[in-house]
Design a protein around this motif. Structure first.
Motif, PDB file in Angstrom:
ATOM      1  N   GLU A 152       0.822  -1.207   0.000  1.00 22.10           N
ATOM      2  CA  GLU A 152       0.000   0.000   0.000  1.00 22.10           C
ATOM      3  C   GLU A 152       0.860   1.262   0.000  1.00 22.10           C
ATOM      4  N   THR A 154       3.773   1.632  -1.339  1.00 23.54           N
ATOM      5  CA  THR A 154       4.388   1.876  -2.651  1.00 23.54           C
ATOM      6  C   THR A 154       3.426   2.632  -3.563  1.00 23.54           C
ATOM      7  N   ILE A 155       2.150   2.288  -3.491  1.00 26.98           N
ATOM      8  CA  ILE A 155       1.136   2.993  -4.288  1.00 26.98           C
ATOM      9  C   ILE A 155       0.999   4.427  -3.809  1.00 26.98           C
ATOM     10  N   ARG A 159       1.221   8.214  -5.701  1.00 26.79           N
ATOM     11  CA  ARG A 159       0.116   9.177  -5.625  1.00 26.79           C
ATOM     12  C   ARG A 159       0.562  10.524  -5.052  1.00 26.79           C
ATOM     13  N   VAL A 166       5.761   2.716  -9.573  1.00 26.20           N
ATOM     14  CA  VAL A 166       5.867   1.572  -8.679  1.00 26.20           C
ATOM     15  C   VAL A 166       6.011   0.325  -9.537  1.00 26.20           C
ATOM     16  N   LEU A 173      -1.623  -5.092  -9.216  1.00 23.98           N
ATOM     17  CA  LEU A 173      -1.833  -3.719  -9.667  1.00 23.98           C
ATOM     18  C   LEU A 173      -3.106  -3.524 -10.493  1.00 23.98           C
ATOM     19  N   ILE A 176      -6.122  -2.031  -8.738  1.00 25.77           N
ATOM     20  CA  ILE A 176      -5.792  -0.695  -8.242  1.00 25.77           C
ATOM     21  C   ILE A 176      -5.864   0.330  -9.371  1.00 25.77           C
ATOM     22  N   VAL A 177      -5.321  -0.030 -10.526  1.00 20.11           N
ATOM     23  CA  VAL A 177      -5.369   0.863 -11.683  1.00 20.11           C
ATOM     24  C   VAL A 177      -6.808   1.046 -12.150  1.00 20.11           C
ATOM     25  N   SER A 180      -8.706   3.421  -9.978  1.00 21.19           N
ATOM     26  CA  SER A 180      -8.105   4.744  -9.780  1.00 21.19           C
ATOM     27  C   SER A 180      -8.803   5.843 -10.571  1.00 21.19           C
ATOM     28  N   LEU A 184      -4.007   6.478 -12.252  1.00 16.31           N
ATOM     29  CA  LEU A 184      -2.841   5.611 -12.364  1.00 16.31           C
ATOM     30  C   LEU A 184      -2.914   4.856 -13.684  1.00 16.31           C
TER      31      LEU A 184
END
Length: 239
Positions: A152, A154-155, A159, A166, A173, A176-177, A180, A184
């Motif tokens: 977390e 690293t993300i 940001r 990262v 990932l 998360i992408v 976003s 991201l």
């Protein structure tokens, strides 16, 4: 003297068979969808479901233990649990310290993620989780490596502008992408590792054999591929 020898032998035997009653499965609990802590406070994810099935097939009673990533190997070797099942890639360096089963997740790519296209991932600042194959790659790539204890962080570094990009497992990932909202983006891929396996103490050869047989059976009947697709999508790499 005879009693001492017999007592020592009995102690060694009992230590070797300690896992016969309960095998303690060590995981990070912070790397979804591989492993995470759900709303009930329990270990969940692909590796929880996989580990429970492997224990069932191997006729083992298993319990789950959460441990931070940066001490996950030392706490295995010191006996705090009996396995590592935590998205750990099989590498020659790790294999010098612990043993591994065959892979239960095939080799896949790692990816760079940044806040925008055009980031220089070989000359800029790249975040990675400490003691991972991604961190080792960044350190050798010419980029400036910044390491963090958790994925977390690293993300968050990307940001907040602390890092340009990262590098992590692509399967970690992707959601998360996607979530976003365009903040991201993927900016490159790199193949790393030799698959993911269960880590064990080098002395636990019998336990490794039990898990190897269980993994093989799941590969042969297709159930491992079903789990991979369930947790990582239909397009994920399978056996």
């Amino acid at each position: 003297m005879k009693n001492l020898i017999m007592g020592t032998a009995a102690l060694a035997l009992s230590a070797g068979l300690a896992w016969a009653d309960t095998v303690r499965m060590g995981t990070e609990g912070a790397y979804p969808p591989y492993n995470f802590i759900n709303d009930a406070g329990e270990v969940d994810g692909f590796e929880r479901e996989l580990g429970d099935e492997l224990c069932k097939r191997a006729e083992l009673t298993c319990e789950w233990v959460k441990n931070d990533w940066d001490s996950i190997i030392p706490n295995l070797t010191s006996g705090n649990y009996d396995t590592i099942i935590a998205g750990m890639s099989i590498t020659a360096e790790r294999d010098e310290v612990i043993d591994f089963t065959q892979d239960y997740y095939p080799p896949t790519v790692s990816s760079y993620v940044a806040a925008s296209d055009g980031v220089d991932v070989t000359g800029g600042v790249v975040a990675a989780q400490a003691t991972t194959i991604q961190a080792a790659h960044v350190a050798e790539s010419g980029a400036t490596l910044v390491e963090f204890a958790t994925p977390e962080e690293t993300i968050a570094a990307v940001r907040n502008g602390e890092a340009d990009a990262v590098l992590a497992d692509r399967d970690y990932l992707v959601p998360i992408v996607e979530e976003s909202g365009g903040d991201l983006v993927f900016v490159g891929d790199v193949p790393l590792g030799s698959g993911i396996g269960i880590g064990l103490r080098e002395s636990d050869t019998q336990l490794r054999g039990k898990f190897d047989a269980a993994i093989t059976s799941m590969k042969e009947d297709g159930s491992l591929n079903e789990l991979l697709k369930k947790w990582f999508g239909e397009d994920t790499t399978t056996y």
